[in-house]
Write a protein that holds these residues in place. Structure first.
Motif, PDB file in Angstrom:
ATOM      1  N   MET A 195      -5.150  -4.088   9.846  1.00 20.19           N
ATOM      2  CA  MET A 195      -4.405  -4.849   8.830  1.00 20.19           C
ATOM      3  C   MET A 195      -2.972  -4.338   8.718  1.00 20.19           C
ATOM      4  O   MET A 195      -2.021  -5.110   8.662  1.00 20.19           O
ATOM      5  N   ALA A 231      -0.854  -5.320  11.712  1.00 15.32           N
ATOM      6  CA  ALA A 231      -0.542  -6.755  11.685  1.00 15.32           C
ATOM      7  C   ALA A 231       0.552  -7.026  10.657  1.00 15.32           C
ATOM      8  O   ALA A 231       1.461  -7.828  10.884  1.00 15.32           O
ATOM      9  N   ALA A 232       0.492  -6.309   9.514  1.00 14.39           N
ATOM     10  CA  ALA A 232       1.529  -6.471   8.485  1.00 14.39           C
ATOM     11  C   ALA A 232       2.881  -5.996   9.014  1.00 14.39           C
ATOM     12  O   ALA A 232       3.917  -6.610   8.734  1.00 14.39           O
ATOM     13  N   ALA A 233       2.870  -4.919   9.802  1.00 13.71           N
ATOM     14  CA  ALA A 233       4.120  -4.405  10.373  1.00 13.71           C
ATOM     15  C   ALA A 233       4.705  -5.408  11.363  1.00 13.71           C
ATOM     16  O   ALA A 233       5.920  -5.652  11.376  1.00 13.71           O
ATOM     17  N   TYR A 288      -4.701 -10.036  10.939  1.00 13.63           N
ATOM     18  CA  TYR A 288      -4.811  -9.460   9.592  1.00 13.63           C
ATOM     19  C   TYR A 288      -6.083  -9.966   8.915  1.00 13.63           C
ATOM     20  O   TYR A 288      -6.854  -9.210   8.334  1.00 13.63           O
ATOM     21  N   GLU A 289      -6.307 -11.286   9.052  1.00 10.45           N
ATOM     22  CA  GLU A 289      -7.472 -11.917   8.444  1.00 10.45           C
ATOM     23  C   GLU A 289      -8.764 -11.364   9.060  1.00 10.45           C
ATOM     24  O   GLU A 289      -9.718 -11.011   8.348  1.00 10.45           O
ATOM     25  N   GLN A 348      -9.410  -7.937   7.967  1.00 13.80           N
ATOM     26  CA  GLN A 348      -9.883  -7.945   6.587  1.00 13.80           C
ATOM     27  C   GLN A 348     -11.370  -8.272   6.548  1.00 13.80           C
ATOM     28  O   GLN A 348     -12.137  -7.652   5.816  1.00 13.80           O
TER      29      GLN A 348
END
Lengths: 258, 248
Positions: free
Chosen positions: B12, B15-17, B224-225, B228
């Motif tokens: 996660m 992916a956010a980065a 990301y999903e 999660q």
């Protein structure tokens, strides 16, 4: 996750460019209008910086979006076209006419659409008087015809064929015209950034010659401005999408506990 | 089991980065001379071990424990040139950089939207003086010709030559606020660049590839999903182990 604010800065930049382009497009037919340009820079605000991931060079690096650094006025000369009105003047080359507002403030403009008022003075549609090299308005004797030579000498021509030289025009140049403050109606005021006006005769030291019966068009390039505006619209939508995606990611993080 | 949670969490975070880097690139679509950022992902633990070894620790064997951002570099490919017709808009064709003087020292940039300040000094749009072979130069007006080799010609006289420099590894230059670059040990010292050409009346546009950035953004969102979801499954499994396993 800073992407929400990064996306927001991108949307603001797109909006700013749209504003500037809309202003330019609205003035595509304004006499002697000078196009504006928004300047953007990669932003790394230190107060938004967090200890970011290390880079290949081992140094923290993370941008914080984009910022609007400045809006510049582009002073390149527009096309000069015949108007066939004897009180229309244009400068074929660099420089500005010197005008005075009714309040006595000196302004500088390339808008040469002058008229002769009831007292014989040359005045533009903003009510600004054209000044000669002594800083006085130009007085055209009653019944005389206006003749302006390329070198800026102003003559009154009478019905009996006599001519009299009544004034000499001054042309102002600036070391940094981009620093002039727009005051509406294609007129500008001198600022600390532009430097003081350097007055001289038309045709001397790089100044343009005066053309009677001509007007200068806006320097907005319609096609180029449309392209810039379309790109700004796209930039806006891309960044709106960034904000939307960031929001989805926040929602996912919020729904972590099963 | 717990390691699985950390693997999912690092999925996660990375992916956010990636999303953050795509956001910065898309925000700078209208920034002249902007060079896109790129992230490279590595394995989190391998990165930690490298960092550890660098601080005197002894390296141990590799353990896969999810992705992490290993490097952020600049994509130094040439951006396309946009015609502006302004005499002080200069674009560099080739790997060269303009050399400018900021308040903190010398910096390098590809943004050639120059102007004159109130002293007639040749400066960037943000007001930083530009280096030439004759130091900083003052010009009487902006009706100048700049040749492809960088010679500045005013009223028929060549007054100076704008300095262009290049780096052994420009991708690893440090970025500073305003999109300026700073030299560091990895980029190498600046060397005079006689091969790059200056094009007058043009600006280099940002070299961000919007379609690739959009695809990468969608991909990062889905990773990301998925991470999660993996984290939620791990959480559910832990819940089973903690609450239901020992129940009679």
């Amino acid at each position: 996750m800073q992407s929400l604010w990064i996306g927001a800065s991108g949307m603001t930049a797109g909006q700013r460019q749209l504003d500037v382009s809309a202003h330019n497009l609205a003035n595509v037919n304004t006499i002697a209008f000078r196009r504006q340009r928004a300047i953007f820079r990669d932003d790394q605000s230190p107060w938004l910086q967090r200890p970011a991931w290390p880079t290949a060079a081992g140094l923290p690096e993370s941008g914080t979006g984009v910022r609007h650094a400045a809006t510049l006025t582009d002073h390149h000369v527009g096309a000069i076209e015949p108007s066939d009105r004897p009180s229309d003047l244009a400068l074929a080359g660099p420089g500005f006419f010197v005008v005075e507002t009714p309040d006595g403030e000196r302004l500088y403009t390339r808008n040469g659409a002058f008229m002769v008022d009831a007292e014989g003075r040359l005045v533009n549609d903003q009510g600004h008087f054209l000044l000669d090299d002594d800083g006085d308005p130009i007085d055209l004797p009653r019944g005389a015809t206006l003749r302006v030579q390329q070198d800026g000498s102003v003559w009154a021509e009478f019905a009996d064929g006599n001519r009299r030289r009544i004034a000499d025009l001054a042309v102002a140049t600036f070391i940094n015209p981009a620093g002039l403050m727009p005051r509406g109606g294609s007129a500008f005021a001198a600022t600390a950034a532009s430097g003081p006006a350097d007055l001289g005769r038309p045709g001397r030291a790089g100044r343009g010659l005066v053309r009677q019966g001509y007007l200068e068009r806006s320097n907005v390039d319609l096609a180029a401005e449309m392209v810039t505006m379309l790109l700004a619209q796209r930039a806006f939508s891309f960044n709106a999408r960034v904000v939307q995606t960031s929001d989805e990611m926040f929602a996912l993080a919020n729904h972590l506990p099963s | 089991m717990l390691r699985g949670m950390y693997v999912a969490a690092s999925g996660m975070l990375s992916a956010a980065a990636r999303h953050e880097v795509n956001s910065v690139n898309l925000a700078n679509l209208q920034t002249p001379g902007y060079k896109a950022r790129q992230v490279a992902l590595g394995t989190f633990f391998e990165y930690m071990m490298r960092a550890n070894a660098a601080h005197g620790g002894s390296p141990v064997g590799p353990v896969a424990s999810g992705p992490a951002v290993a490097a952020s570099v600049a994509d130094m490919r040439q951006g396309s040139l946009q015609q502006t017709q302004r005499p002080l808009d200069l674009a560099v064709q080739g790997p060269g950089f303009f050399m400018i003087q900021t308040g903190d020292g010398v910096a390098y940039t590809r943004a050639g939207d120059l102007r004159l300040n109130d002293d007639g000094l040749l400066v960037t749009a943000e007001g930083y003086p530009v280096w030439t072979d004759a130091g900083f130069i003052r010009l009487p007006h902006d009706r100048v010709t700049v040749t492809p080799q960088g010679a500045v010609i005013v009223d028929g006289n060549t007054v100076a030559r704008i300095r262009l420099v290049r780096f052994a590894e420009p991708e690893r230059l440090t970025r500073a606020d305003g999109g300026y670059f700073l030299a560091n040990a990895w980029s190498g010292a600046p060397q005079d660049d006689d091969e790059s050409l200056i094009v007058q009346g043009m600006l280099e546009t940002a070299n961000v590839e919007t379609d690739a950035a959009m695809v990468d953004m969608l991909h990062a969102l889905r990773v990301y999903e998925a991470s999660q979801q993996a984290l939620r499954v791990q959480d559910a499994l832990l819940g089973l182990a903690a609450n239901d396993l020992a129940r009679f």
